[in-house]
Design an enzyme around this catalytic site. Structure first.
Site, PDB file in Angstrom:
ATOM      1  CG  HIS A  40       0.481   7.181   5.110  1.00 28.24           C
ATOM      2  ND1 HIS A  40       1.661   7.580   5.696  1.00 28.24           N
ATOM      3  CD2 HIS A  40       0.574   5.835   4.960  1.00 28.24           C
ATOM      4  CE1 HIS A  40       2.423   6.517   5.901  1.00 28.24           C
ATOM      5  NE2 HIS A  40       1.790   5.439   5.463  1.00 28.24           N
ATOM      6  CG  HIS A  83      -0.881   1.780   7.262  1.00 23.88           C
ATOM      7  ND1 HIS A  83       0.058   1.340   8.183  1.00 23.88           N
ATOM      8  CD2 HIS A  83      -0.168   2.455   6.322  1.00 23.88           C
ATOM      9  CE1 HIS A  83       1.253   1.755   7.808  1.00 23.88           C
ATOM     10  NE2 HIS A  83       1.155   2.426   6.677  1.00 23.88           N
ATOM     11  CD  GLU A  84      -1.287   2.729   2.675  1.00 25.26           C
ATOM     12  OE1 GLU A  84      -0.759   3.858   2.550  1.00 25.26           O
ATOM     13  OE2 GLU A  84      -0.619   1.698   2.934  1.00 25.26           O
ATOM     14  CD  GLN A 129       3.394   5.861   2.412  1.00 26.94           C
ATOM     15  OE1 GLN A 129       2.428   5.347   1.861  1.00 26.94           O
ATOM     16  NE2 GLN A 129       4.342   5.145   3.002  1.00 26.94           N
ATOM     17  N   GLY A 133       0.832  -1.200   0.000  1.00 30.91           N
ATOM     18  CA  GLY A 133       0.000   0.000   0.000  1.00 30.91           C
ATOM     19  C   GLY A 133       0.865   1.247   0.000  1.00 30.91           C
ATOM     20  CB  CYS A 145       4.965   2.316   7.210  1.00 32.52           C
ATOM     21  SG  CYS A 145       4.576   3.824   6.321  1.00 32.52           S
ATOM     22  CG  LEU A 146       6.687   0.997   1.219  1.00 26.77           C
ATOM     23  CD1 LEU A 146       5.995   1.251  -0.120  1.00 26.77           C
ATOM     24  CD2 LEU A 146       7.937   0.146   1.013  1.00 26.77           C
TER      25      LEU A 146
HETATM   26  C1  QAP Z   1       0.861  -0.726   4.968  1.00 24.96           C
HETATM   27  O1  QAP Z   1       3.003  -1.176   4.090  1.00 24.96           O
HETATM   28  C2  QAP Z   1       0.520  -1.954   5.764  1.00 24.96           C
HETATM   29  O2  QAP Z   1       9.706  -1.822   6.530  1.00 24.96           O
HETATM   30  C3  QAP Z   1       1.659  -0.984   3.705  1.00 24.96           C
HETATM   31  O3  QAP Z   1      11.689  -2.414   4.840  1.00 24.96           O
HETATM   32  C4  QAP Z   1       1.488  -2.908   6.106  1.00 24.96           C
HETATM   33  O4  QAP Z   1       3.641  -1.862   2.062  1.00 24.96           O
HETATM   34  C5  QAP Z   1      -0.758  -2.133   6.212  1.00 24.96           C
HETATM   35  C6  QAP Z   1       7.731  -2.314   3.499  1.00 24.96           C
HETATM   36  C7  QAP Z   1       1.146  -4.028   6.850  1.00 24.96           C
HETATM   37  C8  QAP Z   1      -1.093  -3.259   6.951  1.00 24.96           C
HETATM   38  C9  QAP Z   1      -0.156  -4.204   7.263  1.00 24.96           C
HETATM   39  C10 QAP Z   1       8.067  -2.039   4.801  1.00 24.96           C
HETATM   40  C11 QAP Z   1       8.755  -2.631   2.607  1.00 24.96           C
HETATM   41  C12 QAP Z   1       6.349  -2.244   3.004  1.00 24.96           C
HETATM   42  C13 QAP Z   1       9.384  -2.085   5.236  1.00 24.96           C
HETATM   43  C14 QAP Z   1       3.944  -1.637   3.215  1.00 24.96           C
HETATM   44  C15 QAP Z   1      10.404  -2.390   4.342  1.00 24.96           C
HETATM   45  C16 QAP Z   1      10.079  -2.679   3.030  1.00 24.96           C
HETATM   46  C17 QAP Z   1       5.317  -1.787   3.743  1.00 24.96           C
HETATM   47 CO    CO Z   2       2.493   3.517   5.453  1.00 19.72          CO
END
Ligand code: QAP
Ligand code: CO
Length: 167
Positions: A137, A133-134, A50, A45, A91-92
């Protein structure tokens, strides 16, 4: 085009996103770039906030093979029951850190798609968690805001150190 992802504690992540009026070709180009950026990361996501664009646009793909791209423009959520679910989130914009957050487990998401057409879907589990979550943001909020001050400060200091080293 792959866009630069802002990382915590960048203050620009605190900007409140504005609603999108008519969905324009420029918005669709941004959406394409957001997908390319998210798939490259890789992530599930990404909110426009971001990538430092403060419009209410979210892209998501919860599939294993990038086969289910979803776009949410001006998303809103209606809570369907009060049940909360704890799920480990990442989270990215907070790379390398994952922590449990409690979210509403069952909701209706209403939004516009990339053509500006309104739609609604009933969501549970990861989809429900991810849209919350999004949408945070878009309101300048990050999952680390739900953690204790101690945990949040630890994450902030580690990322600040990492940013200083890579500068
Ligand atoms: C949000 O997050 C989310 O730490 C999206 O080193 C995540 O795409 C909502 C990511 C989990 C609900 C559950 C994170 C990639 C990606 C990192 C993501 C990383 C590389 C996170
Ligand atoms: Co995020």
């Amino acid at each position: 085009m792959i866009l630069e992802i802002l990382e915590y504690p960048d203050p620009r992540l605190r900007t409140i996103a504005k609603p999108v009026g008519e969905v324009t070709d420029a918005d669709r180009t941004l959406i394409d770039d957001m997908f390319e950026t998210m798939y490259d990361a890789p992530g599930i996501g990404l909110a426009a906030s971001q990538v430092n664009v403060h419009k209410q646009i979210v892209v998501m793909d919860l599939s294993d093979d990038n086969s289910e791209p979803r776009v949410f423009i001006n998303p809103t959520v209606e809570v369907l029951d009060g049940d909360l679910e704890a799920m480990q989130e990442g989270c990215l914009s907070v790379p390398g850190f994952y922590e449990d957050v409690e979210r509403i487990e069952h909701c209706i998401i209403r939004a516009k798609d990339r053509d500006g057409a309104p739609f609604e879907i009933e969501a549970r589990g990861l989809l429900a968690v991810c849209i919350q979550h999004e949408m945070d943001h878009l309101n300048g909020k990050l999952f680390v805001d739900y953690l204790s001050t101690l945990k949040r400060n630890r994450i902030r200091k580690k990322l600040e150190k990492f940013h200083k080293q890579s500068a």
